[in-house]
Design a protein around this motif. Structure first.
Motif, short mmCIF file in Angstrom:
data_model
loop_
_atom_site.label_atom_id
_atom_site.label_comp_id
_atom_site.label_asym_id
_atom_site.label_seq_id
_atom_site.Cartn_x
_atom_site.Cartn_y
_atom_site.Cartn_z
N ILE A 37 12.02 47.28 -38.84
CA ILE A 37 10.65 47.13 -38.37
C ILE A 37 10.67 47.05 -36.85
CG2 ILE A 37 8.53 45.79 -38.55
CD1 ILE A 37 9.46 46.90 -41.21
N GLY A 38 10.14 48.06 -36.16
CA GLY A 38 10.20 48.09 -34.71
C GLY A 38 8.86 47.89 -34.05
N LEU A 39 8.89 47.76 -32.73
CA LEU A 39 7.69 47.48 -31.97
C LEU A 39 6.69 48.62 -32.02
CD1 LEU A 39 6.33 45.48 -29.94
CD2 LEU A 39 7.27 46.91 -28.14
N PHE A 127 13.54 46.02 -32.51
CA PHE A 127 13.20 46.04 -33.93
C PHE A 127 13.77 44.81 -34.63
CE2 PHE A 127 17.19 48.39 -33.53
CZ PHE A 127 17.98 47.85 -34.54
N TYR A 128 13.27 44.57 -35.83
CA TYR A 128 13.70 43.45 -36.65
C TYR A 128 14.27 43.97 -37.95
CZ TYR A 128 13.46 39.37 -39.75
OH TYR A 128 13.76 38.37 -40.64
N CYS A 129 15.41 43.42 -38.36
CA CYS A 129 16.04 43.79 -39.62
C CYS A 129 15.92 42.61 -40.58
CB CYS A 129 17.51 44.17 -39.41
SG CYS A 129 18.40 44.52 -40.97
N PRO A 130 15.10 42.72 -41.63
CA PRO A 130 14.96 41.60 -42.58
C PRO A 130 16.24 41.26 -43.31
CG PRO A 130 13.20 43.22 -42.85
CD PRO A 130 14.22 43.84 -41.95
N ALA A 131 17.11 42.25 -43.51
CA ALA A 131 18.33 42.01 -44.29
C ALA A 131 19.25 40.99 -43.65
CB ALA A 131 19.07 43.32 -44.51
N ASP A 132 19.34 41.00 -42.32
CA ASP A 132 20.21 40.03 -41.64
C ASP A 132 19.42 39.03 -40.78
OD1 ASP A 132 19.45 41.54 -39.45
OD2 ASP A 132 21.43 42.45 -39.14
N GLN A 133 18.10 39.15 -40.81
CA GLN A 133 17.21 38.24 -40.08
C GLN A 133 17.54 38.23 -38.58
OE1 GLN A 133 16.63 34.37 -41.85
NE2 GLN A 133 16.34 35.19 -43.89
N LYS A 134 17.71 39.43 -38.03
CA LYS A 134 18.02 39.56 -36.62
C LYS A 134 17.02 40.47 -35.91
CE LYS A 134 23.03 38.84 -37.07
NZ LYS A 134 24.38 39.40 -36.83
N VAL A 135 16.70 40.08 -34.69
CA VAL A 135 15.92 40.92 -33.79
C VAL A 135 16.91 41.66 -32.89
CG1 VAL A 135 14.28 40.95 -31.87
CG2 VAL A 135 13.92 39.38 -33.80
N TYR A 136 16.76 42.98 -32.80
CA TYR A 136 17.67 43.80 -31.99
C TYR A 136 16.95 44.26 -30.73
CZ TYR A 136 20.87 43.90 -35.95
OH TYR A 136 21.74 43.54 -36.96
N LEU A 137 17.60 44.07 -29.59
CA LEU A 137 16.96 44.38 -28.30
C LEU A 137 17.96 44.98 -27.33
CD1 LEU A 137 14.58 44.05 -26.23
CD2 LEU A 137 15.51 41.77 -25.74
N ASP A 138 17.60 46.14 -26.81
CA ASP A 138 18.33 46.71 -25.68
C ASP A 138 17.53 46.34 -24.44
OD1 ASP A 138 19.32 48.36 -23.60
OD2 ASP A 138 19.99 49.87 -25.04
N LEU A 139 18.15 45.63 -23.50
CA LEU A 139 17.43 45.12 -22.34
C LEU A 139 16.85 46.23 -21.47
CD1 LEU A 139 19.82 42.20 -21.30
CD2 LEU A 139 17.61 42.03 -22.48
N SER A 140 17.34 47.45 -21.62
CA SER A 140 16.78 48.56 -20.85
C SER A 140 15.33 48.83 -21.24
CB SER A 140 17.61 49.83 -21.05
OG SER A 140 17.53 50.28 -22.39
N HIS A 163 6.60 39.29 -30.86
CA HIS A 163 6.13 40.21 -31.91
C HIS A 163 7.20 40.41 -32.97
CE1 HIS A 163 4.23 43.88 -33.64
NE2 HIS A 163 5.49 44.27 -33.75
N GLU A 164 8.44 40.63 -32.54
CA GLU A 164 9.53 40.82 -33.50
C GLU A 164 9.80 39.55 -34.29
OE1 GLU A 164 10.40 43.70 -34.23
OE2 GLU A 164 9.47 44.66 -32.49
#
Length: 287
Positions: A37-39, A127-140, A163-164
């Protein structure tokens, strides 16, 4: 936005540079990408899959990652913002008699394997991954917010993180599981409406977080920051993105909501602070 010297303690994983040399293949994850699930693109798995198939694959090289002072500043900022979301949602869950399970913010560069949602890459946006409950972010992405989307100010990135985390709240409450189960039972055009409702509720939750920031956290916000948040929400509206990329907007293909809708629900969350006011799935205007 006053955040320097704010409290830290959020669950942060620094995976910039992906040390260890990992080969990531983009093929064969069409069945799980729907959970990512992404922004602004995460709600369109077809688009993501096309991009991944076109990319073919990615190999990262072994080596020590060299961060810049600006990246280090954004890393600190992101941890302080994440910690503030932990504080707000822990408080709200406790009021409801529940324990809050804190998410993890994983910061990466270029691409990274998730714990159950396939491979994400920076082109997707946060984006957010429900399976591992992590928000993924590239600072760029912070640079893209300013240059590509025209979302200025520090609070724009704070809104993105909030939001994530809003998607994480939906995961904990079972909303993401329910909406994802609907995907295979509905036509694309029909499911797009469900996707829009899901994303707008995450915007609402970001606004709820902003409502409580000054009361419960070490961050201090002004109304100018809230305006920046609404501008950021507008910048990633489906109509704004489609008009910029293809010259026109097609409401039937919206998956995240228009700029006006995204601003409205973020502002509603901020002004009310009431979780009961954020049921986008029962809003007649979104049916």
């Amino acid at each position: 936005m006053k955040w320097q010297g704010g409290r830290k303690g959020g669950n942060i994983e620094d995976r910039r540079g992906m040390s260890g040399g990992t080969k990531l293949a983009f093929g064969g994850i069409g069945g799980v990408i729907v959970l990512l699930i992404g922004l602004f693109m995460g709600g369109d798995p077809g688009l993501l899959l096309q991009q991944m198939q076109g990319a073919g694959g990615l190999t990262t090289e072994q080596g020590e990652y060299q961060s810049t002072p600006e990246e280090d500043r954004l890393m600190e900022f992101s941890e302080i913002v994440l910690t503030s979301t932990d504080e707000v949602w822990t408080h709200l869950f406790k009021q409801a008699g529940q324990n809050y399970q804190k998410p993890t913010l994983l910061v990466y560069t270029n691409a990274h394997e998730t714990g159950g949602c396939g491979v994400g890459q920076s082109a997707f946006g946060p984006f957010y991954c429900p399976a591992d409950q992590k928000v993924y972010l590239d600072l760029s992405f912070n640079r893209e917010l300013n240059t590509k989307f025209g979302a200025k100010g520090e609070f724009a990135l704070a809104y993105v993180i909030a939001h994530e985390v809003g998607h994480h709240i939906q995961n904990l409450t079972g909303v993401l599981g329910q909406t994802n189960a609907m995907r295979s039972k509905m036509r694309e055009r029909e499911y797009n409406k469900i996707s829009v409702m899901t994303e707008l509720q995450a915007d609402f939750y970001a606004g709820v977080w902003a409502h409580y920031v000054n009361k419960l956290t070490s961050i201090e916000l002004t109304y100018d920051d809230i305006v920046e948040g609404m501008q950021a929400a507008a910048a990633v509206g489906d109509d704004h993105i489609q008009e910029r990329t293809q010259g026109y907007a097609n409401p039937e293909s919206f998956t995240h909501g228009s700029s006006q809708q995204r601003m409205y629900w973020f502002k509603k969350g901020y002004e009310s602070g009431d979780l009961n006011a954020g049921n986008t799935f029962n809003d007649p205007s979104l049916q």
